[in-house]
Design an enzyme around this catalytic site. Structure first.
Site, mmCIF file in Angstrom:
data_model
loop_
_atom_site.group_PDB
_atom_site.id
_atom_site.type_symbol
_atom_site.label_atom_id
_atom_site.label_comp_id
_atom_site.label_asym_id
_atom_site.label_seq_id
_atom_site.Cartn_x
_atom_site.Cartn_y
_atom_site.Cartn_z
ATOM 1 N N GLY A 204 63.659 -19.756 1.090
ATOM 2 C CA GLY A 204 62.463 -20.442 1.579
ATOM 3 C C GLY A 204 62.715 -21.279 2.826
ATOM 4 O O GLY A 204 63.467 -20.890 3.733
ATOM 5 N N ILE A 205 62.098 -22.440 2.853
ATOM 6 C CA ILE A 205 62.172 -23.321 4.026
ATOM 7 C C ILE A 205 63.617 -23.778 4.267
ATOM 8 O O ILE A 205 64.093 -23.827 5.409
ATOM 9 C CB ILE A 205 61.222 -24.531 3.832
ATOM 10 C CG1 ILE A 205 59.753 -24.041 3.791
ATOM 11 C CG2 ILE A 205 61.427 -25.560 4.934
ATOM 12 C CD1 ILE A 205 58.749 -25.107 3.372
ATOM 13 N N ASP B 121 72.622 -28.833 -9.642
ATOM 14 C CA ASP B 121 71.272 -29.097 -10.154
ATOM 15 C C ASP B 121 71.016 -30.564 -9.861
ATOM 16 O O ASP B 121 71.636 -31.458 -10.453
ATOM 17 C CB ASP B 121 71.203 -28.826 -11.658
ATOM 18 C CG ASP B 121 69.788 -29.066 -12.183
ATOM 19 O OD1 ASP B 121 69.012 -29.834 -11.540
ATOM 20 O OD2 ASP B 121 69.442 -28.496 -13.225
ATOM 21 N N TYR C 270 53.031 -33.493 -8.262
ATOM 22 C CA TYR C 270 53.580 -33.019 -6.987
ATOM 23 C C TYR C 270 53.035 -33.858 -5.833
ATOM 24 O O TYR C 270 53.793 -34.331 -4.976
ATOM 25 C CB TYR C 270 53.238 -31.533 -6.795
ATOM 26 C CG TYR C 270 53.807 -30.937 -5.529
ATOM 27 C CD1 TYR C 270 55.144 -30.544 -5.466
ATOM 28 C CD2 TYR C 270 53.025 -30.764 -4.387
ATOM 29 C CE1 TYR C 270 55.680 -29.995 -4.306
ATOM 30 C CE2 TYR C 270 53.548 -30.216 -3.223
ATOM 31 C CZ TYR C 270 54.876 -29.835 -3.186
ATOM 32 O OH TYR C 270 55.401 -29.296 -2.033
ATOM 33 N N LYS D 253 55.359 -36.398 -3.337
ATOM 34 C CA LYS D 253 55.469 -36.256 -1.884
ATOM 35 C C LYS D 253 54.996 -37.536 -1.169
ATOM 36 O O LYS D 253 55.543 -37.905 -0.120
ATOM 37 C CB LYS D 253 54.695 -35.027 -1.407
ATOM 38 C CG LYS D 253 55.330 -33.711 -1.871
ATOM 39 C CD LYS D 253 56.749 -33.552 -1.319
ATOM 40 C CE LYS D 253 57.406 -32.248 -1.700
ATOM 41 N NZ LYS D 253 58.740 -32.059 -1.149
ATOM 42 N N VAL E 246 53.137 -22.875 3.420
ATOM 43 C CA VAL E 246 54.203 -22.062 4.011
ATOM 44 C C VAL E 246 54.491 -20.886 3.065
ATOM 45 O O VAL E 246 54.537 -21.076 1.840
ATOM 46 C CB VAL E 246 55.495 -22.899 4.181
ATOM 47 C CG1 VAL E 246 56.580 -22.086 4.861
ATOM 48 C CG2 VAL E 246 55.211 -24.183 4.953
HETATM 49 P P1 NDP Z 1 61.160 -22.539 -2.754
HETATM 50 O O1 NDP Z 1 60.554 -22.503 -4.126
HETATM 51 O O2 NDP Z 1 61.211 -21.294 -1.959
HETATM 52 O O3 NDP Z 1 62.653 -23.116 -2.843
HETATM 53 C C1 NDP Z 1 62.894 -24.285 -3.566
HETATM 54 C C2 NDP Z 1 64.320 -24.701 -3.311
HETATM 55 O O4 NDP Z 1 64.590 -25.915 -4.036
HETATM 56 C C3 NDP Z 1 65.339 -23.670 -3.816
HETATM 57 O O5 NDP Z 1 66.395 -23.636 -2.905
HETATM 58 C C4 NDP Z 1 65.771 -24.247 -5.143
HETATM 59 O O6 NDP Z 1 67.058 -23.830 -5.542
HETATM 60 C C5 NDP Z 1 65.759 -25.735 -4.830
HETATM 61 N N1 NDP Z 1 65.673 -26.534 -6.057
HETATM 62 C C6 NDP Z 1 64.614 -26.690 -6.859
HETATM 63 N N2 NDP Z 1 64.933 -27.453 -7.910
HETATM 64 C C7 NDP Z 1 66.236 -27.790 -7.768
HETATM 65 C C8 NDP Z 1 67.148 -28.561 -8.539
HETATM 66 N N3 NDP Z 1 66.799 -29.142 -9.686
HETATM 67 N N4 NDP Z 1 68.398 -28.690 -8.087
HETATM 68 C C9 NDP Z 1 68.781 -28.094 -6.929
HETATM 69 N N5 NDP Z 1 67.970 -27.354 -6.158
HETATM 70 C C10 NDP Z 1 66.713 -27.207 -6.596
HETATM 71 O O7 NDP Z 1 60.369 -23.682 -2.016
HETATM 72 P P2 NDP Z 1 59.995 -23.921 -0.467
HETATM 73 O O8 NDP Z 1 61.049 -23.396 0.408
HETATM 74 O O9 NDP Z 1 58.599 -23.502 -0.281
HETATM 75 O O10 NDP Z 1 59.985 -25.511 -0.453
HETATM 76 C C11 NDP Z 1 61.025 -26.289 0.118
HETATM 77 C C12 NDP Z 1 60.510 -27.712 0.255
HETATM 78 O O11 NDP Z 1 59.345 -27.723 1.061
HETATM 79 C C13 NDP Z 1 60.112 -28.353 -1.075
HETATM 80 O O12 NDP Z 1 60.462 -29.710 -1.072
HETATM 81 C C14 NDP Z 1 58.607 -28.201 -1.082
HETATM 82 O O13 NDP Z 1 57.984 -29.159 -1.895
HETATM 83 C C15 NDP Z 1 58.293 -28.398 0.388
HETATM 84 N N6 NDP Z 1 57.023 -27.880 0.821
HETATM 85 C C16 NDP Z 1 56.714 -26.542 0.658
HETATM 86 C C17 NDP Z 1 55.492 -26.069 1.095
HETATM 87 C C18 NDP Z 1 55.093 -24.633 0.949
HETATM 88 O O14 NDP Z 1 53.921 -24.316 1.216
HETATM 89 N N7 NDP Z 1 55.976 -23.725 0.588
HETATM 90 C C19 NDP Z 1 54.488 -26.980 1.689
HETATM 91 C C20 NDP Z 1 54.919 -28.334 1.813
HETATM 92 C C21 NDP Z 1 56.145 -28.758 1.397
HETATM 93 P P3 NDP Z 1 67.223 -22.625 -6.630
HETATM 94 O O15 NDP Z 1 66.951 -21.343 -5.868
HETATM 95 O O16 NDP Z 1 68.640 -22.721 -7.070
HETATM 96 O O17 NDP Z 1 66.212 -22.872 -7.701
#
Ligand code: NDP
Length: 253
Positions: free
Chosen positions: A21-22, A64, A158, A162, A191
């Site tokens: 992701g991002i 984690d 959520y 934020k 996104v």
């Molecule tokens: P994804 O769901 O694609 O990825 C989430 C990421 O967070 C993964 O790398 C995941 O790792 C990691 N993660 C989640 N929980 C844990 C944990 N307990 N410990 C360690 N790592 C963890 O999300 P996005 O890329 O979309 O989002 C990235 C950020 O951007 C987030 O903070 C989200 O809230 C924010 N955001 C996203 C938007 C969107 O539209 N997508 C809009 C606005 C903000 P693993 O793969 O190991 O689970």
């Protein structure tokens, strides 16, 4: 030749959730800009495998972040591997839907624990080497969810997590501005990622999200990575306590 202030040559970055992701897009952009990056996540993914094959530029550590010890562990892993820490991107996050009056305690703790408590602890650990150097940049991934009520999906925890990240950003910026450390947040709109895949595939949600976005489309993760790179770079040398909104105009109305 003038040094490009957007480049990150010689910088060491810690990026949580850097496997997809991002976060993955940020890792790719930072690497191209000359930074060396420690990526963390709970799992390994294809995109991550590709990056860490370049072991000069990238390393990965499993964490984690809801574990109390994890924030200190990932900061130590970064300084042990790369010798220092210049940039933190607090990116890892999770979302959950539900009515306010039905939202469970366990889920509340999971959302706030991952999206607020963990980034708080990671920043608290990461700022120590930055204080020692008198320099550093922290980029917290916030959201437009800090300032709107998400809909049609209801996401009170959520949204609140934020908002807390945005406020933490401002207070940290105030506290550390005189010590060479800049703290900013990036507030993305919708996104394309695993987090939004279900909503994008849902015809009604997709229609509502798109209609509410004046640009009429969702962002690509790479469009967030350029914003994060700006905030992390010397190009933003006078920017601290800012919330950089990148939402295709979602919050203009
Ligand atoms: P994804 O769901 O694609 O990825 C989430 C990421 O967070 C993964 O790398 C995941 O790792 C990691 N993660 C989640 N929980 C844990 C944990 N307990 N410990 C360690 N790592 C963890 O999300 P996005 O890329 O979309 O989002 C990235 C950020 O951007 C987030 O903070 C989200 O809230 C924010 N955001 C996203 C938007 C969107 O539209 N997508 C809009 C606005 C903000 P693993 O793969 O190991 O689970």
């Amino acid at each position: 030749m003038t040094q490009d202030p957007f480049r990150l040559d010689g910088k060491i970055a810690l990026i949580t959730g850097g496997n997809r992701g991002i976060g993955l897009a940020i890792a790719q952009a930072f690497g191209k800009a000359g930074a060396r990056c420690m990526l963390t996540s709970r799992s390994r993914t294809d995109g991550l495998e590709e990056l860490v094959a370049d072991s000069e530029t990238y390393a990965w550590t499993e964490a984690d972040l809801t574990d109390t010890a994890a924030p200190g562990k990932i900061v130590d892993a970064t300084t042990e591997r790369f010798g220092t820490l210049d940039i933190l991107v607090n990116n890892a996050g999770v979302a959950a839907n539900g009515n306010f009056h039905e939202f469970g305690d366990e889920e509340l703790e999971y959302i706030m624990g991952t999206n607020f408590t963990a980034p708080f602890r990671v920043a608290r650990a990461a700022i120590r080497p930055m204080l020692d150097k008198g320099a550093g940049a922290i980029v917290n991934i916030g959201s437009i969810s800090a300032v709107v009520a998400n809909h049609p999906q209801l996401q009170v925890a959520y949204n609140s997590s934020k908002a807390a990240i945005h406020q933490m950003t401002k207070v940290m910026a105030f506290e550390y501005a005189s010590r060479g450390i800049r703290v900013n947040a990036l507030a993305p709109g919708y996104v394309i990622s695993d987090m939004t895949a279900g909503g994008i595939a849902n015809e009604e949600w997709n229609r509502i999200w798109t209609a509410n976005t004046p640009m009429g489309r969702f962002a690509r993760p790479e469009e967030m990575a350029t914003c994060a790179q700006f905030l992390a770079s010397d190009a933003a040398s006078y920017v601290t306590g800012a919330i950089l909104t990148a939402d295709g105009g979602y919050t203009t109305h």
